[in-house]
Design a protein around this motif. Structure first.
Motif, PDB file in Angstrom:
ATOM      1  N   ASN A  79       1.798 -14.784   7.309  1.00 60.05           N
ATOM      2  CA  ASN A  79       1.754 -14.954   8.719  1.00 60.05           C
ATOM      3  C   ASN A  79       3.197 -15.683   9.355  1.00 60.05           C
ATOM      4  O   ASN A  79       3.133 -16.484   9.954  1.00 60.05           O
ATOM      5  CB  ASN A  79       0.752 -16.087   9.220  1.00 60.05           C
ATOM      6  N   ASP A  80       4.178 -15.162   8.625  1.00 58.60           N
ATOM      7  CA  ASP A  80       5.638 -15.575   9.009  1.00 58.60           C
ATOM      8  C   ASP A  80       5.520 -17.294   8.774  1.00 58.60           C
ATOM      9  O   ASP A  80       6.665 -17.735   9.406  1.00 58.60           O
ATOM     10  CB  ASP A  80       5.779 -15.691  10.432  1.00 58.60           C
TER      11      ASP A  80
ATOM     12  N   VAL B 111      -6.093 -12.274   6.120  1.00 57.73           N
ATOM     13  CA  VAL B 111      -4.610 -11.904   6.566  1.00 57.73           C
ATOM     14  C   VAL B 111      -4.389 -10.676   6.399  1.00 57.73           C
ATOM     15  O   VAL B 111      -4.738  -9.941   5.269  1.00 57.73           O
ATOM     16  CB  VAL B 111      -3.749 -12.906   5.665  1.00 57.73           C
TER      17      VAL B 111
ATOM     18  N   SER C  17       0.030  -6.348   5.987  1.00 58.25           N
ATOM     19  CA  SER C  17       1.377  -6.379   6.599  1.00 58.25           C
ATOM     20  C   SER C  17       1.993  -7.817   7.231  1.00 58.25           C
ATOM     21  O   SER C  17       3.187  -7.733   7.450  1.00 58.25           O
ATOM     22  CB  SER C  17       1.306  -5.375   8.041  1.00 58.25           C
ATOM     23  N   ASP C  18       1.148  -8.691   7.116  1.00 62.06           N
ATOM     24  CA  ASP C  18       1.499  -9.966   7.389  1.00 62.06           C
ATOM     25  C   ASP C  18       1.854 -10.981   6.246  1.00 62.06           C
ATOM     26  O   ASP C  18       2.008 -12.236   6.470  1.00 62.06           O
ATOM     27  CB  ASP C  18       0.465 -10.856   8.512  1.00 62.06           C
TER      28      ASP C  18
ATOM     29  N   GLN D  32       8.555  -7.162   3.055  1.00 54.99           N
ATOM     30  CA  GLN D  32       7.676  -7.465   4.380  1.00 54.99           C
ATOM     31  C   GLN D  32       6.550  -6.603   4.561  1.00 54.99           C
ATOM     32  O   GLN D  32       6.773  -5.472   4.824  1.00 54.99           O
ATOM     33  CB  GLN D  32       8.660  -7.949   5.456  1.00 54.99           C
TER      34      GLN D  32
END
Length: 251
Positions: A180-181, A207, A210-211, A251
């Motif tokens: 989540n960045d 989660v 892709s995150d 990512q």
């Protein structure tokens, strides 16, 4: 029998002393990832007359059942002979001598895994090698995790089957997962010489694949392998090359 004429996943039989018409539903629950994976395999089994494919479906179904029957992971214990704990990070992972190695890997595993969970994977195939990455925030009871596997061709044609790399083909590998960045890592699998480096954090879920960001490295055996490997990396992976070492950011 894996599948009987009625289409059920197992022959009717006893589960914990109770007669069941659909033992898999009773044992694992119709809403479980295990049962859904077995349904997928049952459909594949019934959809082919190829005896080799049916044998593979049968064996994989039995492996899935066996894994589901083991008690859930406890940090103070070994989770099967296949996983050990890193108590400092709260994760578990596979040692070099993991029993999973004897099963190798093929595309059928990804089909089942994709049905049972949200995961992303990339694979590079060259010179009889297959190097594959996975990441998922939904490994079910295993939580959030990531994997990097190194395999060599088995010479068997079904589902692109590969063997876990032998000792001479182990390579230095590592990765760190972020979610989540966040700038803070979820956990790290530090540099080790391995054929299947992985890590799983139970209880950390919800989660999207892709995150999840995987940053790591692999040191390949020669320059030709470096060129073949990097040529097949998708645009979602940034990388740099330093000699035989490839540092990647997926990512």
């Amino acid at each position: 029998m894996f599948s009987d004429s009625s289409g059920h996943l197992r022959q009717p039989g006893y589960v914990n002393g109770v007669w069941c018409f659909d033992p898999d539903a009773t044992e694992f629950g119709k809403g479980s990832a295990t049962y859904q994976s077995l349904i997928t395999l049952g459909n594949l089994y019934n959809g082919t007359k190829d005896s080799d494919k049916r044998r593979q479906y049968h064996e994989l179904a039995d492996n899935i059942r066996s894994q589901a029957r083991f008690p859930k992971f406890k940090f103070s214990l070994i989770y099967r002979p296949t996983f050990v704990a890193d108590n400092t990070q709260g994760i578990y992972y596979s040692p070099q001598n993991s029993l999973v190695k004897m099963f190798g890997y093929n595309d059928l595993y990804d089909i089942v895994f994709g049905v049972a969970s949200d995961m992303n994977t990339i694979k590079m195939e060259f010179d009889n090698f297959r190097i594959q990455f996975w990441k998922s925030g939904d490994y079910k009871n295993m939580g959030l995790g990531g994997e990097m596997g190194i395999y060599t061709s088995s010479g068997l044609g079904y589902f692109g089957h590969y063997n876990g790399a032998d000792l001479l083909n182990y390579m230095p590998v590592s990765f760190t997962l972020y979610a989540n960045d966040s700038k803070y890592p979820v956990f790290t699998r530090y540099d080790s010489v391995h054929w299947w480096v992985n890590g799983f954090l139970p209880g950390y879920g919800g989660v999207s694949a892709s995150d999840i960001r995987m940053i790591g490295s692999i040191t390949l055996k020669n320059k030709q392998m470096v060129n073949s490997f990097t040529k097949q990396l998708p645009s979602s992976v940034n990388y740099t090359v330093n000699g035989l070492r490839v540092d990647y950011d997926w990512q």
